[in-house]
Design an enzyme around this catalytic site. Structure first.
Site, PDB file in Angstrom:
ATOM      1  N   CYS A   1      86.031 -10.960 -17.300  1.00 41.23           N
ATOM      2  CA  CYS A   1      87.070 -11.860 -17.079  1.00 41.23           C
ATOM      3  C   CYS A   1      88.410 -11.535 -16.368  1.00 41.23           C
ATOM      4  O   CYS A   1      88.624 -10.592 -16.397  1.00 41.23           O
ATOM      5  CB  CYS A   1      87.345 -12.484 -18.388  1.00 41.23           C
ATOM      6  SG  CYS A   1      88.003 -11.598 -19.583  1.00 41.23           S
TER       7      CYS A   1
ATOM      8  N   SER B   1      84.680 -22.511  -2.603  1.00 37.36           N
ATOM      9  CA  SER B   1      85.819 -21.384  -2.472  1.00 37.36           C
ATOM     10  C   SER B   1      85.996 -20.530  -1.523  1.00 37.36           C
ATOM     11  O   SER B   1      84.772 -20.251  -1.058  1.00 37.36           O
ATOM     12  CB  SER B   1      85.750 -20.519  -3.935  1.00 37.36           C
ATOM     13  OG  SER B   1      86.772 -19.987  -3.914  1.00 37.36           O
TER      14      SER B   1
ATOM     15  N   HIS C   1      87.279 -17.511  -0.929  1.00 33.35           N
ATOM     16  CA  HIS C   1      87.318 -16.022  -1.129  1.00 33.35           C
ATOM     17  C   HIS C   1      86.017 -15.359  -1.215  1.00 33.35           C
ATOM     18  O   HIS C   1      85.992 -14.156  -1.206  1.00 33.35           O
ATOM     19  CB  HIS C   1      88.644 -15.507  -2.058  1.00 33.35           C
ATOM     20  CG  HIS C   1      88.190 -15.852  -3.391  1.00 33.35           C
ATOM     21  ND1 HIS C   1      88.119 -14.897  -4.262  1.00 33.35           N
ATOM     22  CD2 HIS C   1      88.256 -16.903  -4.170  1.00 33.35           C
ATOM     23  CE1 HIS C   1      87.884 -15.330  -5.418  1.00 33.35           C
ATOM     24  NE2 HIS C   1      88.067 -16.395  -5.192  1.00 33.35           N
TER      25      HIS C   1
ATOM     26  N   ASN D   1      76.565 -17.071 -10.480  1.00 33.92           N
ATOM     27  CA  ASN D   1      77.458 -15.895 -10.197  1.00 33.92           C
ATOM     28  C   ASN D   1      77.239 -14.369 -10.730  1.00 33.92           C
ATOM     29  O   ASN D   1      77.432 -13.330 -10.131  1.00 33.92           O
ATOM     30  CB  ASN D   1      78.907 -15.980 -10.590  1.00 33.92           C
ATOM     31  CG  ASN D   1      79.136 -16.502 -11.980  1.00 33.92           C
ATOM     32  OD1 ASN D   1      78.673 -17.185 -12.458  1.00 33.92           O
ATOM     33  ND2 ASN D   1      80.126 -15.757 -12.548  1.00 33.92           N
TER      34      ASN D   1
ATOM     35  N   GLN E   1      79.054 -19.621  -5.238  1.00 30.97           N
ATOM     36  CA  GLN E   1      78.085 -18.491  -4.934  1.00 30.97           C
ATOM     37  C   GLN E   1      76.946 -18.715  -4.030  1.00 30.97           C
ATOM     38  O   GLN E   1      76.200 -17.949  -3.825  1.00 30.97           O
ATOM     39  CB  GLN E   1      77.731 -17.701  -6.325  1.00 30.97           C
ATOM     40  CG  GLN E   1      78.941 -17.535  -7.124  1.00 30.97           C
ATOM     41  CD  GLN E   1      79.588 -16.341  -6.631  1.00 30.97           C
ATOM     42  OE1 GLN E   1      79.201 -15.429  -5.618  1.00 30.97           O
ATOM     43  NE2 GLN E   1      80.856 -15.816  -7.490  1.00 30.97           N
TER      44      GLN E   1
ATOM     45  N   THR F   1     102.012 -29.638  -0.879  1.00 29.30           N
ATOM     46  CA  THR F   1     101.947 -29.037   0.570  1.00 29.30           C
ATOM     47  C   THR F   1     100.673 -28.399   0.662  1.00 29.30           C
ATOM     48  O   THR F   1     100.573 -27.364  -0.275  1.00 29.30           O
ATOM     49  CB  THR F   1     103.228 -28.299   0.832  1.00 29.30           C
ATOM     50  OG1 THR F   1     104.202 -28.866   0.560  1.00 29.30           O
ATOM     51  CG2 THR F   1     103.146 -27.911   2.110  1.00 29.30           C
TER      52      THR F   1
ATOM     53  N   THR G   1      88.169 -22.901  -9.040  1.00 33.14           N
ATOM     54  CA  THR G   1      88.639 -23.199 -10.559  1.00 33.14           C
ATOM     55  C   THR G   1      89.434 -24.697 -10.508  1.00 33.14           C
ATOM     56  O   THR G   1      89.325 -25.206 -11.587  1.00 33.14           O
ATOM     57  CB  THR G   1      89.739 -22.407 -11.009  1.00 33.14           C
ATOM     58  OG1 THR G   1      89.284 -21.087 -10.948  1.00 33.14           O
ATOM     59  CG2 THR G   1      90.312 -22.574 -12.336  1.00 33.14           C
TER      60      THR G   1
HETATM   61  N1  PLP Z   1      82.582 -20.885  -9.986  1.00 29.54           N
HETATM   62  C1  PLP Z   1      82.022 -19.696  -9.972  1.00 29.54           C
HETATM   63  C2  PLP Z   1      80.588 -19.670  -9.877  1.00 29.54           C
HETATM   64  C3  PLP Z   1      82.814 -18.383  -9.500  1.00 29.54           C
HETATM   65  O1  PLP Z   1      82.013 -17.330  -9.339  1.00 29.54           O
HETATM   66  C4  PLP Z   1      84.045 -18.430  -9.421  1.00 29.54           C
HETATM   67  C5  PLP Z   1      84.941 -17.170  -9.197  1.00 29.54           C
HETATM   68  O2  PLP Z   1      84.764 -16.210  -9.794  1.00 29.54           O
HETATM   69  C6  PLP Z   1      84.787 -19.598  -9.348  1.00 29.54           C
HETATM   70  C7  PLP Z   1      84.124 -20.754  -9.949  1.00 29.54           C
HETATM   71  C8  PLP Z   1      86.367 -19.874  -9.502  1.00 29.54           C
HETATM   72  O3  PLP Z   1      86.600 -19.740  -8.054  1.00 29.54           O
HETATM   73  P1  PLP Z   1      87.942 -19.449  -7.616  1.00 29.54           P
HETATM   74  O4  PLP Z   1      88.458 -18.114  -7.657  1.00 29.54           O
HETATM   75  O5  PLP Z   1      88.027 -20.101  -6.246  1.00 29.54           O
HETATM   76  O6  PLP Z   1      89.128 -20.286  -8.393  1.00 29.54           O
END
Ligand code: PLP
Length: 363
Positions: free
Chosen positions: A314, A188, A190, A140, A168, A226, A73
């Protein structure tokens, strides 16, 4: 005896890998501010630089082009905000962390399989003359892979730069920033079994460093604040696991996807798999189930101990109509939508458990 729960929502977040969890306690227990000059600080700096090399290897970039941040994000906001005063093209299926930053951006349509329409895109490049094009590598919701190499080449030939949300795609297909021709790539942690709240923006060779957060010298002033040392180290470890096991994991996930999709067609030939005929990653299956609603499907699966999503939920946890399916021309009122997304911990028995429950629901 409590029933074993089944987790099939890896595209929302993947469970932390146990080998990563094991090392976290030690890291979190140390005061590793990487900007400090004492030995703890130097240790933190060394660990961050090791992780930078690991992330760079994941996407075939020089380590100096990797900027750590809090996740995709932030990465998407950083790039899109930098270009917000200029003309931008985004695909109609981008994540909200792109769409909502530039609500007035011109959208590139997708076809019924959810793939960017290259002919319309080329026309838009000609008529709109954008400074930036933003298209994700893997969607996604559907798992459909976008033709980023072609998209980048066309953008560059019209003088535009390219941002690609590759969140993804990691651990599902190889990613090579140079071969893709991308100028800004967001990642990302996670989604691949690393911790939440950490990610990276990887720069191509355009020479522009977009900055969102100011007020500190971290990340060579490209991202103040940080550093999350433990998170960054574990992101690096998760990336290495994803990178090293990619071919074997792709084969394993493909086998599970085939089992799932064959099983679904046996339960009911009316079940639609969206993007089925397009290039698609093996971990994602988005389906439409006629005569059902997404809400009741999700609730019933949840009661049965199976966690999944409709793909478009969402952050509030509500179920909203999918802009991705709408862009593909799907009438979302006719069928309930469910997304199965799998990953490192998914076993055949999880797919069996899902199919058994689906059979009960549909019959
Ligand atoms: N972009 C895509 C395609 C995602 O699937 C997601 C997470 O759902 C994000 C961005 C946002 O990622 P983060 O949770 O690391 O902010």
């Amino acid at each position: 005896m409590t029933k074993q729960r089944i987790y099939l929502d890896y595209n929302a977040t993947a469970p932390l890998r146990p080998e990563i969890y094991a090392g976290m306690k030690d890291l979190l227990s140390q005061p590793l501010n990487a900007s400090a000059v004492h030995s703890y600080g130097r240790e933190g700096r060394k660990l961050i630089e090791q992780a930078r090399t690991q992330i760079a290897a994941l996407v075939n970039a020089p380590p100096a082009q990797v900027i750590f941040n809090s996740g995709a994000t932030e990465g998407n906001n950083t790039v899109l905000r930098h270009f917000a005063g200029e003309k931008i093209l985004i695909s109609a299926i981008e994540h909200d962390s792109v769409r909502e930053v530039v609500p007035k951006a011109q959208q590139i349509p997708v076809n019924a399989d959810g793939v960017v329409e290259l002919r319309s895109y080329e026309d838009l490049l000609r008529t709109h003359r954008p400074a930036l094009v933003s298209v994700m590598l893997v969607n996604n919701e559907t798992g459909v892979i976008q033709p980023i190499t072609e998209i980048s080449a066309l953008a560059h030939s019209h003088g535009a730069l390219v941002h690609c949300d590759a969140v993804q795609a990691v651990g599902r297909i190889p990613i090579d920033i140079a071969a893709l021709g991308v100028d800004f790539l967001t990642l990302s942690s996670h989604k691949i079994g690393g911790p939440q709240g950490v990610g990276a923006l990887v720069l191509g060779l355009c020479g522009i460093t977009p900055v969102l957060l100011h007020g500190g010298g971290q990340e060579k002033k490209a991202r103040a604040g940080t550093e999350n040392v433990a998170g960054i180290v574990d992101f690096g470890a998760a990336a290495t696991l994803a990178f090293q096991n990619l071919a074997a994991e792709q084969t394993r996930l493909k086998m599970l996807q085939q089992k799932l999709e064959t099983g679904l067609q046996k339960i009911s030939s009316a079940i639609v798999i969206y993007g089925r005929d397009a290039p698609r990653v093996a971990n994602t299956t988005l389906m439409g189930i006629p005569g059902q609603t997404s809400e009741s499907l999700l609730m019933n699966f949840d009661l049965a101990g199976i966690a999944l999503s409709n793909g478009a939920a969402c952050s509030s946890g509500s179920v909203k109509p999918s802009h991705v399916l709408q862009a593909m021309g799907v009438n979302t009122k006719q069928a309930g939508t469910l997304r199965v997304s799998i990953g490192w911990g998914t076993q055949e028995s999880d797919i069996d458990g899902f199919l058994q429950e689906m059979e009960k629901l549909v019959k």
